[in-house]
Design a protein around this motif. Sequence first.
Motif, PDB file in Angstrom:
ATOM      1  N   GLY A  70       0.799  -1.225   0.000  1.00 24.71           N
ATOM      2  CA  GLY A  70       0.000   0.000   0.000  1.00 24.71           C
ATOM      3  C   GLY A  70       0.827   1.269   0.000  1.00 24.71           C
ATOM      4  N   LEU A  71       2.016   1.236  -0.579  1.00 24.26           N
ATOM      5  CA  LEU A  71       2.873   2.431  -0.624  1.00 24.26           C
ATOM      6  C   LEU A  71       2.347   3.435  -1.646  1.00 24.26           C
ATOM      7  CD1 LEU A  71       6.458   0.876  -0.424  1.00 24.26           C
ATOM      8  CD2 LEU A  71       4.925   1.575   1.423  1.00 24.26           C
ATOM      9  N   SER A  72       2.505   4.723  -1.327  1.00 22.59           N
ATOM     10  CA  SER A  72       2.136   5.777  -2.269  1.00 22.59           C
ATOM     11  C   SER A  72       3.246   5.919  -3.307  1.00 22.59           C
ATOM     12  CB  SER A  72       1.950   7.100  -1.543  1.00 22.59           C
ATOM     13  OG  SER A  72       3.210   7.600  -1.144  1.00 22.59           O
ATOM     14  N   LEU A  73       2.943   6.591  -4.407  1.00 25.77           N
ATOM     15  CA  LEU A  73       3.951   6.785  -5.439  1.00 25.77           C
ATOM     16  C   LEU A  73       5.109   7.637  -4.920  1.00 25.77           C
ATOM     17  CD1 LEU A  73       1.776   7.158  -8.634  1.00 25.77           C
ATOM     18  CD2 LEU A  73       2.552   5.129  -7.419  1.00 25.77           C
ATOM     19  N   ASP A  74       4.819   8.483  -3.950  1.00 22.66           N
ATOM     20  CA  ASP A  74       5.874   9.269  -3.318  1.00 22.66           C
ATOM     21  C   ASP A  74       6.797   8.373  -2.504  1.00 22.66           C
ATOM     22  OD1 ASP A  74       5.471  12.011  -4.066  1.00 22.66           O
ATOM     23  OD2 ASP A  74       6.071  12.507  -2.006  1.00 22.66           O
ATOM     24  N   ASP A  75       6.216   7.457  -1.753  1.00 18.35           N
ATOM     25  CA  ASP A  75       7.012   6.473  -1.024  1.00 18.35           C
ATOM     26  C   ASP A  75       7.918   5.714  -1.981  1.00 18.35           C
ATOM     27  OD1 ASP A  75       5.703   7.102   1.327  1.00 18.35           O
ATOM     28  OD2 ASP A  75       4.208   5.512   1.124  1.00 18.35           O
ATOM     29  N   LEU A  76       7.328   5.244  -3.071  1.00 17.22           N
ATOM     30  CA  LEU A  76       8.073   4.448  -4.041  1.00 17.22           C
ATOM     31  C   LEU A  76       9.226   5.252  -4.645  1.00 17.22           C
ATOM     32  CD1 LEU A  76       5.213   2.557  -5.920  1.00 17.22           C
ATOM     33  CD2 LEU A  76       6.777   1.686  -4.187  1.00 17.22           C
ATOM     34  N   LYS A  77       8.969   6.533  -4.861  1.00 17.36           N
ATOM     35  CA  LYS A  77      10.000   7.383  -5.441  1.00 17.36           C
ATOM     36  C   LYS A  77      11.189   7.524  -4.491  1.00 17.36           C
ATOM     37  CE  LYS A  77       9.865  11.671  -7.859  1.00 17.36           C
ATOM     38  NZ  LYS A  77       9.083  12.917  -8.107  1.00 17.36           N
ATOM     39  N   ARG A  78      10.871   7.802  -3.234  1.00 15.97           N
ATOM     40  CA  ARG A  78      11.922   7.922  -2.228  1.00 15.97           C
ATOM     41  C   ARG A  78      12.707   6.616  -2.154  1.00 15.97           C
ATOM     42  NH1 ARG A  78       8.884  11.717   0.397  1.00 15.97           N
ATOM     43  NH2 ARG A  78       7.257  10.253   0.971  1.00 15.97           N
ATOM     44  N   LEU A  79      11.980   5.504  -2.131  1.00  9.27           N
ATOM     45  CA  LEU A  79      12.596   4.191  -2.052  1.00  9.27           C
ATOM     46  C   LEU A  79      13.523   3.932  -3.236  1.00  9.27           C
ATOM     47  CD1 LEU A  79      10.404   1.582  -0.448  1.00  9.27           C
ATOM     48  CD2 LEU A  79      12.069   0.775  -2.101  1.00  9.27           C
ATOM     49  N   ALA A  80      13.038   4.298  -4.424  1.00  5.45           N
ATOM     50  CA  ALA A  80      13.828   4.055  -5.632  1.00  5.45           C
ATOM     51  C   ALA A  80      15.065   4.934  -5.658  1.00  5.45           C
ATOM     52  CB  ALA A  80      12.969   4.315  -6.870  1.00  5.45           C
ATOM     53  N   GLU A  81      14.922   6.171  -5.165  1.00  5.45           N
ATOM     54  CA  GLU A  81      16.070   7.071  -5.137  1.00  5.45           C
ATOM     55  C   GLU A  81      17.141   6.557  -4.188  1.00  5.45           C
ATOM     56  OE1 GLU A  81      14.171  10.759  -4.266  1.00  5.45           O
ATOM     57  OE2 GLU A  81      13.531  11.045  -6.358  1.00  5.45           O
ATOM     58  N   ALA A  82      16.703   6.083  -3.021  1.00  2.00           N
ATOM     59  CA  ALA A  82      17.645   5.528  -2.063  1.00  2.00           C
ATOM     60  C   ALA A  82      18.364   4.325  -2.664  1.00  2.00           C
ATOM     61  CB  ALA A  82      16.910   5.113  -0.790  1.00  2.00           C
ATOM     62  N   GLU A  83      17.592   3.510  -3.362  1.00  2.00           N
ATOM     63  CA  GLU A  83      18.146   2.304  -3.978  1.00  2.00           C
ATOM     64  C   GLU A  83      19.199   2.650  -5.039  1.00  2.00           C
ATOM     65  OE1 GLU A  83      17.076  -2.093  -4.349  1.00  2.00           O
ATOM     66  OE2 GLU A  83      15.553  -0.613  -3.808  1.00  2.00           O
ATOM     67  N   SER A  84      18.885   3.642  -5.864  1.00  2.00           N
ATOM     68  CA  SER A  84      19.825   3.963  -6.934  1.00  2.00           C
ATOM     69  C   SER A  84      21.031   4.721  -6.388  1.00  2.00           C
ATOM     70  CB  SER A  84      19.130   4.758  -8.039  1.00  2.00           C
ATOM     71  OG  SER A  84      19.025   6.104  -7.678  1.00  2.00           O
ATOM     72  N   ALA A  85      20.833   5.384  -5.246  1.00  2.00           N
ATOM     73  CA  ALA A  85      21.972   6.010  -4.595  1.00  2.00           C
ATOM     74  C   ALA A  85      22.940   4.925  -4.120  1.00  2.00           C
ATOM     75  CB  ALA A  85      21.500   6.853  -3.411  1.00  2.00           C
ATOM     76  N   ARG A  86      22.359   3.866  -3.529  1.00  2.00           N
ATOM     77  CA  ARG A  86      23.181   2.741  -3.101  1.00  2.00           C
ATOM     78  C   ARG A  86      23.861   2.071  -4.292  1.00  2.00           C
ATOM     79  NH1 ARG A  86      18.981   1.710   0.126  1.00  2.00           N
ATOM     80  NH2 ARG A  86      18.243   0.043  -1.197  1.00  2.00           N
ATOM     81  N   ALA A  87      23.116   1.944  -5.394  1.00  2.00           N
ATOM     82  CA  ALA A  87      23.691   1.325  -6.586  1.00  2.00           C
ATOM     83  C   ALA A  87      24.851   2.161  -7.111  1.00  2.00           C
ATOM     84  CB  ALA A  87      22.622   1.166  -7.662  1.00  2.00           C
ATOM     85  N   GLY A  88      24.699   3.486  -7.021  1.00  2.00           N
ATOM     86  CA  GLY A  88      25.769   4.381  -7.455  1.00  2.00           C
ATOM     87  C   GLY A  88      27.028   4.169  -6.638  1.00  2.00           C
ATOM     88  N   LEU A  89      26.839   4.108  -5.327  1.00  2.00           N
ATOM     89  CA  LEU A  89      27.971   3.862  -4.441  1.00  2.00           C
ATOM     90  C   LEU A  89      28.625   2.525  -4.745  1.00  2.00           C
ATOM     91  CD1 LEU A  89      26.894   5.026  -0.871  1.00  2.00           C
ATOM     92  CD2 LEU A  89      28.558   6.039  -2.431  1.00  2.00           C
ATOM     93  N   ARG A  90      27.761   1.518  -4.924  1.00  2.00           N
ATOM     94  CA  ARG A  90      28.258   0.173  -5.177  1.00  2.00           C
ATOM     95  C   ARG A  90      29.156   0.155  -6.402  1.00  2.00           C
ATOM     96  NH1 ARG A  90      23.645  -2.838  -4.231  1.00  2.00           N
ATOM     97  NH2 ARG A  90      22.976  -2.276  -6.313  1.00  2.00           N
ATOM     98  N   GLU A  91      28.740   0.871  -7.417  1.00  2.00           N
ATOM     99  CA  GLU A  91      29.504   0.935  -8.664  1.00  2.00           C
ATOM    100  C   GLU A  91      30.892   1.524  -8.406  1.00  2.00           C
ATOM    101  OE1 GLU A  91      28.615   1.123 -13.241  1.00  2.00           O
ATOM    102  OE2 GLU A  91      27.188   0.824 -11.612  1.00  2.00           O
ATOM    103  N   ARG A  92      30.909   2.611  -7.632  1.00  2.00           N
ATOM    104  CA  ARG A  92      32.172   3.300  -7.386  1.00  2.00           C
ATOM    105  C   ARG A  92      33.151   2.445  -6.604  1.00  2.00           C
ATOM    106  NH1 ARG A  92      30.876   8.763  -4.672  1.00  2.00           N
ATOM    107  NH2 ARG A  92      33.130   8.706  -4.378  1.00  2.00           N
ATOM    108  N   TRP A  93      32.625   1.639  -5.684  1.00  2.00           N
ATOM    109  CA  TRP A  93      33.526   0.889  -4.798  1.00  2.00           C
ATOM    110  C   TRP A  93      33.498  -0.605  -5.076  1.00  2.00           C
ATOM    111  CZ3 TRP A  93      36.557   3.872  -1.716  1.00  2.00           C
ATOM    112  CH2 TRP A  93      36.148   5.214  -1.558  1.00  2.00           C
ATOM    113  N   GLU A  94      33.012  -0.962  -6.237  1.00  2.00           N
ATOM    114  CA  GLU A  94      32.743  -2.367  -6.539  1.00  2.00           C
ATOM    115  C   GLU A  94      33.910  -3.298  -6.215  1.00  2.00           C
ATOM    116  OE1 GLU A  94      29.793  -4.807  -8.745  1.00  2.00           O
ATOM    117  OE2 GLU A  94      30.229  -4.004  -6.770  1.00  2.00           O
TER     118      GLU A  94
END
Lengths: 148, 148
Positions: A70-94
């Motif tokens: 039951g997440l709102s689209l705003d929740d999902l957006k925040r979640l996705a941004e956090a996820e891609s931020a982590r993915a960005g970090l992961r790439e840099r320090w892979e």
Amino acid sequence: MTPAAAAPERLLRIGEVAELTGTTPRTIRYYEEIGLLRESDDRVHGKRRMYSDADVARLRELIRLRDLLGLSLDDLKRLAEAESARAGLRERWEHAEEPDEQRRILEQALVHLADQLKLVRERRGELERLESELAARQRQVRARLKAL
Amino acid sequence: MTPAAAAPERLLRIGEVAELTGTTPRTIRYYEEIGLLRESDDRVHGKRRMYSDADVARLRELIRLRDLLGLSLDDLKRLAEAESARAGLRERWEHAEEPDEQRRILEQALVHLADQLKLVRERRGELERLESELAARQRQVRARLKAL
DNA sequence: TTGCTCCTCACGTCACGTGAGGTGGC
DNA sequence: TTGCTCCTCACGTCACGTGAGGTGGC
């Protein structure tokens, strides 16, 4: 070149994606409009949108969280941004580089997974309570039927 | 007259009901407006709405089905109408009178319960799949952390 | 060439949120 | 008397649905 060639990455149209994910083209366009799905930036205005299998998987995940938690689209957006931020970090320090940073990234991922699991388990608990209440009523009605 | 007297049926105001059920007064008024909650017909326009414990229980049930099963207010309305139709029948044939009819009513209730249980179990299945996927990812991250 | 799917506005709808301005009971 | 909660419009918002009118690829 049938066997070991890299798959030519078949692209799907919006109608196919909608059918695969159980939504509508309108919903997919709307998610793009609010920035929840990225607009494949090489597309010219008025031309068809094209989607990869990865896009489909991503959309499926979003829809699942929307419907089951039951997440709102705003929740999902925040979640996705956090996820891609982590993915960005992961790439840099892979590979290699500071194992301390690697550890920090993995631990952050664990926190995130724990948060989601908590939500899922709470929901499951509520559903199970509802289910056992319904089952109890079912037994009661069956007993009354037998008493006739 | 403290002990065995009939409880004087304490009535609650809309704000209390909202707090008890985890909603807002606006939502309760809206549900009344669309005919999902009955308007206590002795109320004069402009005066306060009052609710019994039974009203609270009913609202709780509606909210539960809305949130856990994702039903629309239209779905809930149909469901409530079917339920009160069954309640009407039950009242008419309650004690004695045609055991055939009693049997028919109980069997209808069973069908209804089976339908709801089906929905609940499907949802639970989806949630459990999501949960085990998240748990798997959690184990994977933990293994990687240990490998450091 | 003819359907079919896609495109972009743009207005409609469902389920409420959020003030504005006013009345009523401890 | 003074807050507090309630009341009724009524407009706003979120997440899309639903045409209108038009373009593009098998």
